[in-house]
Design an enzyme around this catalytic site. Sequence first.
Site, PDB file in Angstrom:
ATOM      1  N   CYS A   1       0.841  -1.210   0.000  1.00 35.61           N
ATOM      2  CA  CYS A   1       0.000   0.000   0.000  1.00 35.61           C
ATOM      3  C   CYS A   1       0.872   1.255   0.000  1.00 35.61           C
ATOM      4  O   CYS A   1       1.803   1.373   0.801  1.00 35.61           O
ATOM      5  CB  CYS A   1      -0.920  -0.009   1.212  1.00 35.61           C
ATOM      6  SG  CYS A   1      -2.033   1.407   1.225  1.00 35.61           S
TER       7      CYS A   1
ATOM      8  N   CYS B   1       0.519   4.993   6.785  1.00 37.65           N
ATOM      9  CA  CYS B   1      -0.082   4.839   8.120  1.00 37.65           C
ATOM     10  C   CYS B   1       0.914   4.134   9.050  1.00 37.65           C
ATOM     11  O   CYS B   1       1.316   2.990   8.782  1.00 37.65           O
ATOM     12  CB  CYS B   1      -1.373   4.044   8.020  1.00 37.65           C
ATOM     13  SG  CYS B   1      -2.482   4.643   6.717  1.00 37.65           S
TER      14      CYS B   1
ATOM     15  N   CYS C   1       0.481   0.472  10.260  1.00 43.02           N
ATOM     16  CA  CYS C   1       0.017  -0.578   9.338  1.00 43.02           C
ATOM     17  C   CYS C   1       1.152  -1.429   8.740  1.00 43.02           C
ATOM     18  O   CYS C   1       2.065  -0.913   8.098  1.00 43.02           O
ATOM     19  CB  CYS C   1      -0.800   0.043   8.217  1.00 43.02           C
ATOM     20  SG  CYS C   1      -1.550  -1.234   7.175  1.00 43.02           S
TER      21      CYS C   1
ATOM     22  N   CYS D   1     -16.508  -9.013   5.487  1.00 39.07           N
ATOM     23  CA  CYS D   1     -15.832  -7.734   5.217  1.00 39.07           C
ATOM     24  C   CYS D   1     -14.578  -7.978   4.387  1.00 39.07           C
ATOM     25  O   CYS D   1     -13.712  -8.755   4.793  1.00 39.07           O
ATOM     26  CB  CYS D   1     -15.409  -7.067   6.515  1.00 39.07           C
ATOM     27  SG  CYS D   1     -16.743  -6.880   7.680  1.00 39.07           S
TER      28      CYS D   1
ATOM     29  N   CYS E   1     -19.445  -5.941   3.421  1.00 41.22           N
ATOM     30  CA  CYS E   1     -18.732  -4.734   3.838  1.00 41.22           C
ATOM     31  C   CYS E   1     -17.429  -4.710   3.054  1.00 41.22           C
ATOM     32  O   CYS E   1     -16.815  -5.770   2.858  1.00 41.22           O
ATOM     33  CB  CYS E   1     -18.448  -4.780   5.333  1.00 41.22           C
ATOM     34  SG  CYS E   1     -17.447  -3.392   5.918  1.00 41.22           S
TER      35      CYS E   1
ATOM     36  N   CYS F   1     -19.359   2.302   8.512  1.00 41.34           N
ATOM     37  CA  CYS F   1     -18.583   1.641   9.558  1.00 41.34           C
ATOM     38  C   CYS F   1     -17.341   2.503   9.751  1.00 41.34           C
ATOM     39  O   CYS F   1     -16.494   2.586   8.857  1.00 41.34           O
ATOM     40  CB  CYS F   1     -18.205   0.220   9.120  1.00 41.34           C
ATOM     41  SG  CYS F   1     -17.055  -0.587  10.257  1.00 41.34           S
TER      42      CYS F   1
ATOM     43  N   ARG G   1     -17.711  -2.055  17.920  1.00 29.30           N
ATOM     44  CA  ARG G   1     -17.007  -3.322  17.643  1.00 29.30           C
ATOM     45  C   ARG G   1     -15.659  -3.384  18.348  1.00 29.30           C
ATOM     46  O   ARG G   1     -14.811  -2.489  18.176  1.00 29.30           O
ATOM     47  CB  ARG G   1     -16.815  -3.514  16.132  1.00 29.30           C
ATOM     48  CG  ARG G   1     -16.043  -4.804  15.805  1.00 29.30           C
ATOM     49  CD  ARG G   1     -16.059  -5.167  14.328  1.00 29.30           C
ATOM     50  NE  ARG G   1     -17.416  -5.253  13.839  1.00 29.30           N
ATOM     51  CZ  ARG G   1     -17.924  -4.481  12.888  1.00 29.30           C
ATOM     52  NH1 ARG G   1     -17.170  -3.586  12.302  1.00 29.30           N
ATOM     53  NH2 ARG G   1     -19.166  -4.608  12.527  1.00 29.30           N
TER      54      ARG G   1
HETATM   55  N1  SAM Z   1      -6.623   0.591   3.115  1.00 22.42           N
HETATM   56  C1  SAM Z   1      -7.895   0.829   3.621  1.00 22.42           C
HETATM   57  C2  SAM Z   1      -7.958   1.989   4.553  1.00 22.42           C
HETATM   58  O1  SAM Z   1      -6.981   2.327   5.192  1.00 22.42           O
HETATM   59  O2  SAM Z   1      -9.038   2.589   4.669  1.00 22.42           O
HETATM   60  C3  SAM Z   1      -8.539  -0.368   4.279  1.00 22.42           C
HETATM   61  C4  SAM Z   1      -7.760  -1.300   5.160  1.00 22.42           C
HETATM   62  S1  SAM Z   1      -7.080  -0.642   6.658  1.00 22.42           S
HETATM   63  C5  SAM Z   1      -6.038  -1.958   7.126  1.00 22.42           C
HETATM   64  C6  SAM Z   1      -8.438  -0.616   7.801  1.00 22.42           C
HETATM   65  C7  SAM Z   1      -8.158  -0.165   9.220  1.00 22.42           C
HETATM   66  O3  SAM Z   1      -7.456  -1.164   9.918  1.00 22.42           O
HETATM   67  C8  SAM Z   1      -7.322   1.064   9.429  1.00 22.42           C
HETATM   68  O4  SAM Z   1      -8.042   2.241   9.239  1.00 22.42           O
HETATM   69  C9  SAM Z   1      -6.908   0.914  10.878  1.00 22.42           C
HETATM   70  O5  SAM Z   1      -7.842   1.541  11.722  1.00 22.42           O
HETATM   71  C10 SAM Z   1      -6.936  -0.599  11.098  1.00 22.42           C
HETATM   72  N2  SAM Z   1      -5.574  -1.114  11.332  1.00 22.42           N
HETATM   73  C11 SAM Z   1      -4.600  -1.281  10.423  1.00 22.42           C
HETATM   74  N3  SAM Z   1      -3.475  -1.753  10.989  1.00 22.42           N
HETATM   75  C12 SAM Z   1      -3.740  -1.886  12.306  1.00 22.42           C
HETATM   76  C13 SAM Z   1      -2.975  -2.313  13.432  1.00 22.42           C
HETATM   77  N4  SAM Z   1      -1.697  -2.665  13.321  1.00 22.42           N
HETATM   78  N5  SAM Z   1      -3.586  -2.340  14.637  1.00 22.42           N
HETATM   79  C14 SAM Z   1      -4.859  -1.961  14.771  1.00 22.42           C
HETATM   80  N6  SAM Z   1      -5.629  -1.539  13.750  1.00 22.42           N
HETATM   81  C15 SAM Z   1      -5.083  -1.497  12.532  1.00 22.42           C
HETATM   82 FE1  SF4 Z   2      -2.806   1.281   3.350  1.00 23.05          FE
HETATM   83 FE2  SF4 Z   2      -2.692   0.166   5.728  1.00 23.05          FE
HETATM   84 FE3  SF4 Z   2      -3.070   2.779   5.540  1.00 23.05          FE
HETATM   85 FE4  SF4 Z   2      -5.060   1.075   4.770  1.00 23.05          FE
HETATM   86  S1  SF4 Z   2      -4.245   1.348   6.828  1.00 23.05           S
HETATM   87  S2  SF4 Z   2      -4.310   2.902   3.677  1.00 23.05           S
HETATM   88  S3  SF4 Z   2      -3.797  -0.619   3.983  1.00 23.05           S
HETATM   89  S4  SF4 Z   2      -1.230   1.666   4.882  1.00 23.05           S
END
Ligand code: SAM
Ligand code: SF4
Length: 344
Positions: free
Chosen positions: A63, A67, A70, A107, A138, A198, A270
């Site tokens: 990606c 973030c 992530c 989802c 979802c 959500c 949730r």
């Molecule tokens: N890429 C898309 C986005 O960011 O909207 C969808 C997938 S993203 C992984 C969905 C959510 O997962 C993120 O907004 C975050 O809140 C949660 N998330 C991701 N990595 C995480 C982690 N290490 N611990 C807890 N929540 C996490």
């Molecule tokens: Fe990409 Fe992870 Fe951020 Fe979703 S949360 S936009 S998968 S880096």
Amino acid sequence: MDFSSPSTIQSQLRHDWTIAEILNLFEIPFMDLLYQAHTIHRQHFDPNQIQASTLLSIKTGGCPEDCAYCPQSIHHQTSVESEPLLSLNQVVEAATQARAQGANRFCMGAAWRSPKERSLEKIIDMIKEVKSLGLETCVTLGMLAPGQAEQLKAAGLDYYNHNLDTSPEFYEEIITTRTYQDRLDTLAQVRAAGIYVCCGGIVGMGEDRVHRVGLLANLANLPQHPESVPINQLVKVTGTPLADAPSLDPFEFVRTIACARILMPQSFVRLSAGRETMSDELQALCFFAGANSLFCGDKLLTTPNPEMNRDQQLLKRLGLAFSATENFEKTSSSTCQSIASISS
Ligand code: SAM
Ligand code: SF4
Ligand code: DTB
């Protein structure tokens, strides 16, 4: 406010919460906060019913967003490899299995900044097929361009997950490649298209209480409360900048759940990422505080989730049951059997 009598505890649908008011809620004695949250929970929900969703990562890793939490970001060196979009068959197989295990919502998550038009067509096919299995659908695909939410709605999508993640003030320490306003814009498009929202966030990223408060204020002050509010506790993944973030006091996590329940009385709250490292007792406290939904299945997107057997045992020990559906337009669903009944 007097928190000693149930008659004084009134839940209103408000969209004008101030930071000071929510900070005050966080600061009331733990037992009083739980009492208030649980009383409100009972005014709107059966406290012994838990909604269950299953997650599938349909496009893993690679990606471009940064973030900090992530494992799927290309900006961090983690063990997650970039994989192509799953095929329709792979998705249908996973959804069929999830249904057999009792989930009522499926989802699908993609590690994208935003979906490209050609990919969206494939997602639309997936939504149609998963829906035809009798499951709620979802997706979480990142930011949406104008018109894309309408296309997803036309395919029959029930929910779109897009999180605010944290407060506007802490946000820039976590993500620099998209703005808070970008997220609000996507949420507005989802809402306008008539898809259930959500939307939640993550705690335990080293933020202060005021930032958890800011997240909840921004969720509750949306024009309409999200139908579903995932509260994730950071899963610390090696190779991400937050791998060594300080752990959150578990009681502070419960307070966050309780405040989410009080602020958004009719939303499903949730208990999301982070359950794997939570004790059964902590999860039980969260359910008492107003959490009434979770992800079931051994994996979240890339990180572990409690095994099905552990969740089944936990629910059984607490006399909880997985509910049929949280869909606001349906009152019952014949598509799903409760996991608790399967296990007994
Ligand atoms: N890429 C898309 C986005 O960011 O909207 C969808 C997938 S993203 C992984 C969905 C959510 O997962 C993120 O907004 C975050 O809140 C949660 N998330 C991701 N990595 C995480 C982690 N290490 N611990 C807890 N929540 C996490
Ligand atoms: Fe990409 Fe992870 Fe951020 Fe979703 S949360 S936009 S998968 S880096
Ligand atoms: C949400 O708020 N939590 C889920 C779901 N929405 C997509 C994702 C949690 C991901 C945790 C890290 C991982 O497994 O990669």
